[in-house]
Design an enzyme around this catalytic site. Structure first.
Site, short mmCIF file in Angstrom:
data_model
loop_
_atom_site.label_atom_id
_atom_site.label_comp_id
_atom_site.label_asym_id
_atom_site.label_seq_id
_atom_site.Cartn_x
_atom_site.Cartn_y
_atom_site.Cartn_z
N SER A 121 0.83 -1.20 0.00
CA SER A 121 0.00 0.00 0.00
C SER A 121 0.86 1.25 0.00
O SER A 121 0.43 2.30 -0.44
CB SER A 121 -0.86 0.07 1.27
OG SER A 121 -1.68 -1.04 1.37
N HIS A 142 -2.44 -3.74 -6.44
CA HIS A 142 -2.91 -3.26 -5.14
C HIS A 142 -4.40 -3.55 -4.98
O HIS A 142 -5.25 -2.86 -5.55
CB HIS A 142 -2.62 -1.76 -5.01
CG HIS A 142 -2.96 -1.21 -3.66
ND1 HIS A 142 -3.62 -0.03 -3.48
CD2 HIS A 142 -2.73 -1.70 -2.42
CE1 HIS A 142 -3.79 0.18 -2.18
NE2 HIS A 142 -3.26 -0.82 -1.52
N GLU A 154 -5.51 -1.61 -8.29
CA GLU A 154 -4.61 -0.66 -8.94
C GLU A 154 -3.42 -1.45 -9.49
O GLU A 154 -2.78 -2.21 -8.76
CB GLU A 154 -4.14 0.40 -7.95
CG GLU A 154 -5.27 1.33 -7.52
CD GLU A 154 -4.89 2.31 -6.41
OE1 GLU A 154 -5.49 3.38 -6.35
OE2 GLU A 154 -4.00 1.98 -5.59
N ASN A 192 -5.41 5.89 -2.28
CA ASN A 192 -4.94 6.33 -0.96
C ASN A 192 -4.45 7.77 -0.98
O ASN A 192 -4.50 8.46 0.03
CB ASN A 192 -3.84 5.39 -0.43
CG ASN A 192 -4.45 4.09 0.08
OD1 ASN A 192 -5.66 3.99 0.27
ND2 ASN A 192 -3.63 3.09 0.28
N1 LIG Z 1 -5.02 -4.79 5.33
C1 LIG Z 1 -5.32 -3.94 4.37
O1 LIG Z 1 -6.33 -3.24 4.42
C2 LIG Z 1 -4.44 -3.85 3.15
C3 LIG Z 1 -4.96 -3.32 1.96
C4 LIG Z 1 -4.16 -3.28 0.82
C5 LIG Z 1 -2.86 -3.73 0.88
N2 LIG Z 1 -2.36 -4.23 2.06
C6 LIG Z 1 -0.97 -4.73 2.05
O2 LIG Z 1 -1.02 -6.15 1.97
C7 LIG Z 1 0.10 -6.71 2.67
C8 LIG Z 1 -0.40 -7.66 3.73
O3 LIG Z 1 -1.27 -7.00 4.61
P1 LIG Z 1 -2.29 -7.80 5.54
O4 LIG Z 1 -3.21 -6.78 6.12
O5 LIG Z 1 -2.84 -8.97 4.81
O6 LIG Z 1 -1.30 -8.31 6.69
P2 LIG Z 1 -1.49 -9.53 7.69
O7 LIG Z 1 -0.65 -9.21 8.85
O8 LIG Z 1 -2.93 -9.85 7.89
O9 LIG Z 1 -0.86 -10.76 6.89
C9 LIG Z 1 0.49 -10.87 6.55
C10 LIG Z 1 0.84 -12.35 6.50
O10 LIG Z 1 2.13 -12.47 5.90
C11 LIG Z 1 2.88 -13.42 6.64
N3 LIG Z 1 4.28 -13.07 6.45
C12 LIG Z 1 4.96 -12.04 7.01
N4 LIG Z 1 6.23 -12.03 6.56
C13 LIG Z 1 6.34 -13.06 5.69
C14 LIG Z 1 7.38 -13.54 4.86
N5 LIG Z 1 8.58 -12.96 4.84
N6 LIG Z 1 7.14 -14.61 4.07
C15 LIG Z 1 5.93 -15.21 4.08
N7 LIG Z 1 4.89 -14.79 4.84
C16 LIG Z 1 5.10 -13.72 5.61
C17 LIG Z 1 2.38 -13.31 8.07
O11 LIG Z 1 2.61 -14.51 8.78
C18 LIG Z 1 0.90 -13.01 7.85
O12 LIG Z 1 0.13 -14.19 7.83
C19 LIG Z 1 0.89 -5.52 3.19
O13 LIG Z 1 1.89 -5.21 2.27
C20 LIG Z 1 -0.16 -4.42 3.28
O14 LIG Z 1 0.41 -3.13 3.18
C21 LIG Z 1 -3.13 -4.31 3.18
#
Ligand SMILES: NC(=O)c1ccc[n+]([C@@H]2O[C@H](COP(=O)([O-])OP(=O)(O)OC[C@H]3O[C@@H](n4cnc5c(N)ncnc54)[C@H](O)[C@@H]3O)[C@@H](O)[C@H]2O)c1
Length: 371
Positions: A121, A142, A154, A192
């Site tokens: 993000s 995204h 995106e 965003n």
């Molecule tokens: N939550 C949101 O609203 C949202 C929206 C758009 C984008 N994002 C992006 O998506 C990504 C994930 O966000 P999320 O909210 O799903 O996070 P989350 O914490 O729910 O999930 C992340 C997962 O990745 C795993 N993980 C962490 N490091 C790792 C690695 N090196 N190798 C393999 N697995 C690994 C963790 O164990 C966890 O299960 C981030 O980059 C975030 O910025 C989040």
């Protein structure tokens, strides 16, 4: 592209990764997915079933379709087991070293043309690609939360991303039912970034002494589904603060001013729904104030100005920006559509008035891009 023809890889089975896996599995793609955390791998299938079962109960999905989706998901123990995938999407920890390390490890086992997509993000896609053997296959996809529900994705190219990589990512994602909007690798991408004034101008009004109810009710009266302060309460004031600080750090402009009232809210722990108290939550907006139309014009004028700035930087279209904000934020109209509705002259005059009255720390906030 037929879903049978390629396999999708997903790394990270948290909120976003599992949702992204669901999107492709439901569309008929074979999905190979993994997570560094063993429990996240072990319970991924059960979590996917739990996400789908209510839809079966409601009659929105057949039991066969649910089983087919589940059958398309294979959870593997290590990222290297994703070597067969043509498109690998990462949704892991939001740090540059984590994403670079993952992509470098994947490069050792995948074909040179396998596309590597990041769901970041806030990080630069260019920076994530840096140092890889084949940075030209890296791009941003995204997704929005919750990924299975939100239509918008995106598609972010960095200056070296190949057309072939973009086409594969676009086609696979569109085939999975999403609407792709292309945007360049700039902080906040489209949604965003262009959403900032919705919150920021509401916070400016709050600091000027307007009530949260007046501000939110004005936007509801203008057709928005949720007012800006209730939206901060829903997302979390801490998340909103981090997003604004990220843009302020990246672009340095009073358009991304971090309002004291937001910082104070976070310091007090009144983050919104998740803590039980926010700017307005648990209350809802009362009746719209007499000057609701003026408040809505002010917020829409600043939304239009931010969109005009992004447009002036290139790589996006006004239609793309309008569509992205309608799909990504459920706005009733995009910023350019809103400006057209009010007439460009009125929007310009509103911004000029705001600029003239701006306190020192907000000077230049309302200036339009030079044409
Ligand atoms: N939550 C949101 O609203 C949202 C929206 C758009 C984008 N994002 C992006 O998506 C990504 C994930 O966000 P999320 O909210 O799903 O996070 P989350 O914490 O729910 O999930 C992340 C997962 O990745 C795993 N993980 C962490 N490091 C790792 C690695 N090196 N190798 C393999 N697995 C690994 C963790 O164990 C966890 O299960 C981030 O980059 C975030 O910025 C989040």
């Amino acid at each position: 592209m037929m879903p049978e023809s390629i396999t999708i890889g997903v790394v990270g089975l948290g909120t976003m990764g599992l949702g992204i896996a669901q999107v492709f599995a439901a569309a008929g793609y074979k999905v190979l997915a993994t997570d560094a955390h063993e429990p996240a791998r072990a319970n991924a299938r059960a979590r996917l079933r739990a996400a789908l079962e209510p839809r079966v109960a409601k009659g929105a999905l057949t039991a066969e379709a649910m089983e087919a989706t589940l059958a398309n998901l294979t959870v593997v123990d290590v990222p290297e087991a994703l070597a067969l995938a043509s498109l690998i999407i990462e949704a892991i920890l939001e740090t540059l070293p984590a994403k670079q390390t993952l992509f470098a490890a994947l490069e050792a086992v995948i074909a040179p043309e396998t596309v590597l997509a990041t769901n970041t993000s806030s990080l630069s896609v260019t920076a994530i690609a840096e140092g890889l053997n084949h940075p030209e296959r890296v791009l941003g996809l995204h997704f929005f939360n919750p990924a299975p529900v939100m239509k918008l994705v995106e598609l972010v190219a960095h200056p070296g991303t190949t057309e072939a990589a973009l086409t594969l990512a676009r086609t696979a994602t569109e085939t999975a039912g999403k609407t792709i909007i292309a945007c360049p690798d700039r902080p906040g991408f489209i949604v965003n970034r262009c959403a900032r004034p919705y919150y920021g101008e509401a916070l400016a009004l709050l600091e000027e002494g307007r009530t949260a109810s007046d501000i939110d009710a004005s936007m509801l009266a203008a057709g928005y589904r949720i007012g800006p302060l209730s939206l901060i309460d829903l997302i979390g004031a801490d998340i909103n603060l981090a997003a604004t600080e990220g843009l302020q750090a990246a672009i340095h402009h009073p358009r991304y001013h971090v309002f004291d009232v937001l910082k104070a809210q976070v310091a007090a722990g009144h983050l919104g729904r998740k803590t039980g108290r926010g700017f307005l939550f648990p209350d809802v907006p009362a009746a719209a104030p007499k000057d609701a139309a003026e408040i809505a014009l002010r917020i829409e004028a600043t939304l239009a100005n931010e969109a005009a700035w992004l447009l002036s930087e290139g790589g996006v279209t006004s239609e793309g920006i309008d569509k992205a904000l309608k799909l990504g934020l459920n706005f009733p109209r995009g910023p350019f559509e809103a400006a057209a509705l009010h007439h460009a002259d009125l929007v310009r005059e509103t911004l000029e008035r705001l600029e003239a009255a701006a306190p020192p720390h907000l000077k230049t906030r309302y200036l339009p891009p030079s044409t």
